[in-house]
Design a protein around this motif. Structure first.
Motif, PDB file in Angstrom:
ATOM      1  N   TYR A  45      33.410  40.748 -51.983  1.00 21.84           N
ATOM      2  CA  TYR A  45      33.230  39.516 -52.304  1.00 21.84           C
ATOM      3  C   TYR A  45      34.817  39.207 -53.388  1.00 21.84           C
ATOM      4  N   PRO A  46      35.789  39.301 -53.234  1.00 19.07           N
ATOM      5  CA  PRO A  46      36.925  39.113 -53.889  1.00 19.07           C
ATOM      6  C   PRO A  46      37.126  38.044 -55.079  1.00 19.07           C
ATOM      7  N   GLU A  47      37.073  37.424 -53.882  1.00 17.79           N
ATOM      8  CA  GLU A  47      36.825  35.960 -54.002  1.00 17.79           C
ATOM      9  C   GLU A  47      36.064  35.139 -55.464  1.00 17.79           C
ATOM     10  N   ILE A  48      35.254  35.952 -54.824  1.00 15.21           N
ATOM     11  CA  ILE A  48      34.476  35.763 -57.126  1.00 15.21           C
ATOM     12  C   ILE A  48      34.320  36.477 -58.412  1.00 15.21           C
ATOM     13  N   ILE A  49      36.026  37.178 -57.884  1.00 14.03           N
ATOM     14  CA  ILE A  49      35.646  38.159 -59.010  1.00 14.03           C
ATOM     15  C   ILE A  49      36.441  36.804 -60.236  1.00 14.03           C
ATOM     16  N   PRO A  50      36.979  35.397 -60.391  1.00 13.43           N
ATOM     17  CA  PRO A  50      36.963  34.947 -61.664  1.00 13.43           C
ATOM     18  C   PRO A  50      35.409  34.949 -62.401  1.00 13.43           C
ATOM     19  N   HIS A  51      34.752  35.213 -61.595  1.00 11.80           N
ATOM     20  CA  HIS A  51      33.228  34.965 -62.273  1.00 11.80           C
ATOM     21  C   HIS A  51      32.831  35.835 -62.685  1.00 11.80           C
ATOM     22  N   GLU A  87      27.022  34.330 -51.469  1.00 10.67           N
ATOM     23  CA  GLU A  87      27.701  33.356 -50.672  1.00 10.67           C
ATOM     24  C   GLU A  87      26.923  32.050 -51.427  1.00 10.67           C
ATOM     25  N   LYS A  88      26.366  31.252 -51.357  1.00  6.51           N
ATOM     26  CA  LYS A  88      26.208  30.031 -52.170  1.00  6.51           C
ATOM     27  C   LYS A  88      27.892  29.586 -52.915  1.00  6.51           C
ATOM     28  N   ILE A  89      27.642  30.410 -54.002  1.00  2.12           N
ATOM     29  CA  ILE A  89      28.692  29.819 -55.057  1.00  2.12           C
ATOM     30  C   ILE A  89      29.708  29.609 -54.199  1.00  2.12           C
ATOM     31  N   LEU A  90      30.161  31.077 -52.960  1.00  2.00           N
ATOM     32  CA  LEU A  90      31.521  30.784 -52.294  1.00  2.00           C
ATOM     33  C   LEU A  90      31.861  29.138 -51.388  1.00  2.00           C
ATOM     34  N   ASN A  91      30.315  28.620 -51.390  1.00  2.00           N
ATOM     35  CA  ASN A  91      30.020  27.557 -50.910  1.00  2.00           C
ATOM     36  C   ASN A  91      30.002  26.220 -51.240  1.00  2.00           C
ATOM     37  N   GLY A  92      30.291  26.522 -52.570  1.00  2.00           N
ATOM     38  CA  GLY A  92      29.886  25.678 -53.564  1.00  2.00           C
ATOM     39  C   GLY A  92      29.051  24.747 -53.848  1.00  2.00           C
ATOM     40  N   VAL A  93      28.444  25.662 -53.631  1.00  2.00           N
ATOM     41  CA  VAL A  93      26.361  25.341 -54.659  1.00  2.00           C
ATOM     42  C   VAL A  93      26.359  25.522 -55.435  1.00  2.00           C
ATOM     43  N   ASP A  94      25.445  25.047 -56.551  1.00  2.00           N
ATOM     44  CA  ASP A  94      25.288  25.254 -58.338  1.00  2.00           C
ATOM     45  C   ASP A  94      24.482  25.633 -57.930  1.00  2.00           C
ATOM     46  N   VAL A  95      24.338  26.537 -58.831  1.00  2.00           N
ATOM     47  CA  VAL A  95      23.220  28.086 -57.993  1.00  2.00           C
ATOM     48  C   VAL A  95      22.555  27.992 -59.428  1.00  2.00           C
ATOM     49  N   GLY A  96      22.619  27.315 -60.046  1.00  2.00           N
ATOM     50  CA  GLY A  96      21.877  27.499 -61.154  1.00  2.00           C
ATOM     51  C   GLY A  96      21.267  27.686 -62.211  1.00  2.00           C
ATOM     52  N   HIS A 146      40.613  42.609 -76.351  1.00  2.00           N
ATOM     53  CA  HIS A 146      41.097  42.536 -74.626  1.00  2.00           C
ATOM     54  C   HIS A 146      41.897  43.694 -74.694  1.00  2.00           C
ATOM     55  N   GLU A 147      42.748  44.510 -75.467  1.00  2.00           N
ATOM     56  CA  GLU A 147      43.573  45.776 -75.143  1.00  2.00           C
ATOM     57  C   GLU A 147      42.957  46.462 -74.878  1.00  2.00           C
ATOM     58  N   LEU A 148      42.072  46.701 -75.295  1.00  2.00           N
ATOM     59  CA  LEU A 148      41.525  47.994 -75.236  1.00  2.00           C
ATOM     60  C   LEU A 148      39.819  47.603 -74.452  1.00  2.00           C
ATOM     61  N   LEU A 149      39.011  46.679 -74.982  1.00  2.00           N
ATOM     62  CA  LEU A 149      37.855  46.641 -74.117  1.00  2.00           C
ATOM     63  C   LEU A 149      37.631  45.755 -73.018  1.00  2.00           C
ATOM     64  N   HIS A 150      38.719  45.515 -72.082  1.00  2.00           N
ATOM     65  CA  HIS A 150      38.386  44.236 -71.725  1.00  2.00           C
ATOM     66  C   HIS A 150      40.096  44.669 -70.162  1.00  2.00           C
ATOM     67  N   THR A 151      39.614  44.249 -69.367  1.00  2.00           N
ATOM     68  CA  THR A 151      40.160  44.829 -68.309  1.00  2.00           C
ATOM     69  C   THR A 151      40.255  43.562 -66.865  1.00  2.00           C
ATOM     70  N   HIS A 152      41.203  44.006 -65.508  1.00  2.00           N
ATOM     71  CA  HIS A 152      40.962  43.385 -64.859  1.00  2.00           C
ATOM     72  C   HIS A 152      40.846  43.868 -63.210  1.00  2.00           C
ATOM     73  N   TYR A 153      40.247  43.097 -62.412  1.00  2.00           N
ATOM     74  CA  TYR A 153      39.578  43.849 -61.404  1.00  2.00           C
ATOM     75  C   TYR A 153      40.448  43.383 -59.928  1.00  2.00           C
ATOM     76  N   THR A 154      40.809  44.089 -59.225  1.00  2.00           N
ATOM     77  CA  THR A 154      41.359  43.363 -57.903  1.00  2.00           C
ATOM     78  C   THR A 154      41.016  43.754 -56.714  1.00  2.00           C
ATOM     79  N   PRO A 155      41.465  42.905 -56.053  1.00  2.00           N
ATOM     80  CA  PRO A 155      40.582  43.279 -54.351  1.00  2.00           C
ATOM     81  C   PRO A 155      41.336  44.441 -53.492  1.00  2.00           C
TER      82      PRO A 155
END
Ligand code: SF4
Length: 397
Positions: A117-123, A289-298, A368-377
């Motif tokens: 589900y790489p589309e949810i990486i921003p979440h 799936e709900k998030i990807l379909n634009g549904v507010d999951v609450g 941010h430099e040492l304790l955070h990262t990024h994810y890749t599809p």
């Protein structure tokens, strides 16, 4: 040698690393540092019949007996993760960032997102997992403090998790070709080392964890079971949102336990924080799936742990032999939290000192430099089909 699990996502590739650790211990040039995850203690307590108060000193004593130079508490990294992740969460709330925010401390979950589900990486929270935060902190802060070269430090994490072996070997966690975490031992491998070295439980002298990451909170301890990350985050988020020091109602019991999805809504001075806790990846799929379909999951904050019940059920632990083994593992962590001097990550004095001395403030540039990262599809990297089929989560164990 290597042996491989049957995991179709290759997220659980099982590399035995005992040999690497023994070679480092026998190398006089290396300072060997271990850090032990909270969930390992629940197993130690149940295996050797030591009380929950005795489990941590027993662990530290065992690793020293095996030849580790320094033994730190992984719980410290859990506290660091909570401070970074909750600061990020509050910033998303205030700045109307991408919501809901998913936790990122479980590498099994991260693999699943990147591959399925790489589309949810921003979440996903950008925070590294506690393991990788601890590795980066030891290789940078501790090395500086002790005047050691990074390459002379050999850092080992001891965890109940196979996915963490894959995580520690990711190239982004080896800046300049030097890994932040050099080896990952499962609880089972550590018990095997104890057996191979012919160490009897009666020979182990209880020891304290080492400075400068010695003090930990009960909130960090709870990380070992499902709901623990969310509970620790709530203990900080409520305090920050209300501006009041949280002295009672520290227990969010509704999000503990073994159900696949648990929820809680907390009212913090008019701001509602809606939390969901998911364990077992198949239970995350309907929400995604709900998030990807634009549904507010609450929900605003969603904790996901790949193993049902959380890390106490990690595949690097011996298989539970009795029906109530997992409940007893969870209870050990709850009991440690209850009697902890500090029960909130943000009040841990060693965490506060680390920020003062080194990171500056939560989510700072250096953090941010040492304790955070990024994810890749990672579609197409493995045997997972890029065509998703609902209900096919690989970690449905
Ligand atoms: Fe590892 Fe399982 Fe814990 Fe995730 S829940 S970090 S896969 S032991």
């Amino acid at each position: 040698g290597q042996c491989v699990t049957a995991c179709p996502c290759a997220a659980l590739d099982y590399r035995r690393e005992r040999g690497k650790v023994v070679r480092a211990i026998n190398n006089p040039k290396k300072t060997v540092v271990g850090f032990v995850a909270p969930a390992v203690r629940s197993l130690i307590s149940n295996t050797f019949g030591v009380s929950h108060e005795e489990a941590s000193p027993f662990m530290a004593g065992l690793l020293k007996k095996l030849g580790f130079d320094k033994v730190f508490d992984f719980t410290f990294a859990a506290d660091l993760t909570i401070v970074e992740e909750t600061t990020e969460f509050l910033s998303r709330v205030q700045n109307k960032g991408v919501m809901p925010q998913f936790t990122s401390c479980c590498p099994g979950w991260i693999n699943f997102v990147e591959k399925r589900y790489p589309e949810i990486i921003p979440h996903l929270s950008t925070c590294k997992s506690p393991q990788m935060m601890m590795g980066a902190t030891v290789k940078n802060h501790y090395a500086k403090l002790m005047g050691l070269n990074k390459e002379d430090l050999f850092v080992v994490s001891i965890v109940p998790c196979l996915a963490k072996k894959y995580e520690a070997a990711r190239p982004e966690f080896a800046p300049d070709g030097i890994r932040d975490v050099d080896a990952v031992l499962t609880t089972t491998e550590m018990l095997e080392m104890m057996e191979l070295a012919d160490i009897k439980p009666s020979e182990i002298e209880p020891q304290e964890f080492d400075e400068p990451y010695k003090q930990v909170s009960g909130a960090g301890i709870l990380f070992g079971a499902s709901g623990g990350v969310a509970e620790a985050a709530l203990r900080m988020a409520v305090e920050k949102l209300t501006g009041n020091v949280l002295t009672d109602h520290l227990d969010f019991e509704e999000i503990r336990g073994f159900e696949g999805v648990k929820e809680s809504t907390v009212d913090a001075n008019g701001t509602k924080v809606r939390v969901a806790v998911v364990s077992g990846l198949k239970n995350a799929e309907p929400i995604i799936e709900k998030i990807l379909n634009g549904v507010d999951v609450g929900y605003d904050l969603i904790e996901v742990m790949a193993c049902p019940g959380g890390c106490i059920c990690g595949a690097g632990h011996p298989v539970p032999e009795k029906v109530d083994s997992l409940e007893r593992r969870q209870q050990v962590l709850v009991n440690i939290d209850k009697v902890s001097k500090y029960r909130k990550s943000q009040e841990n004095p060693d965490i506060l000192r680390l920020y003062n001395e080194f990171y500056g403030e939560p989510n700072s540039h250096l953090a941010h430099e040492l304790l955070h990262t990024h994810y890749t599809p990672k579609h197409g990297d493995n045997t997972c089909s890029p065509e998703r089929k609902k209900g096919t989560a690989a970690f449905d164990v």
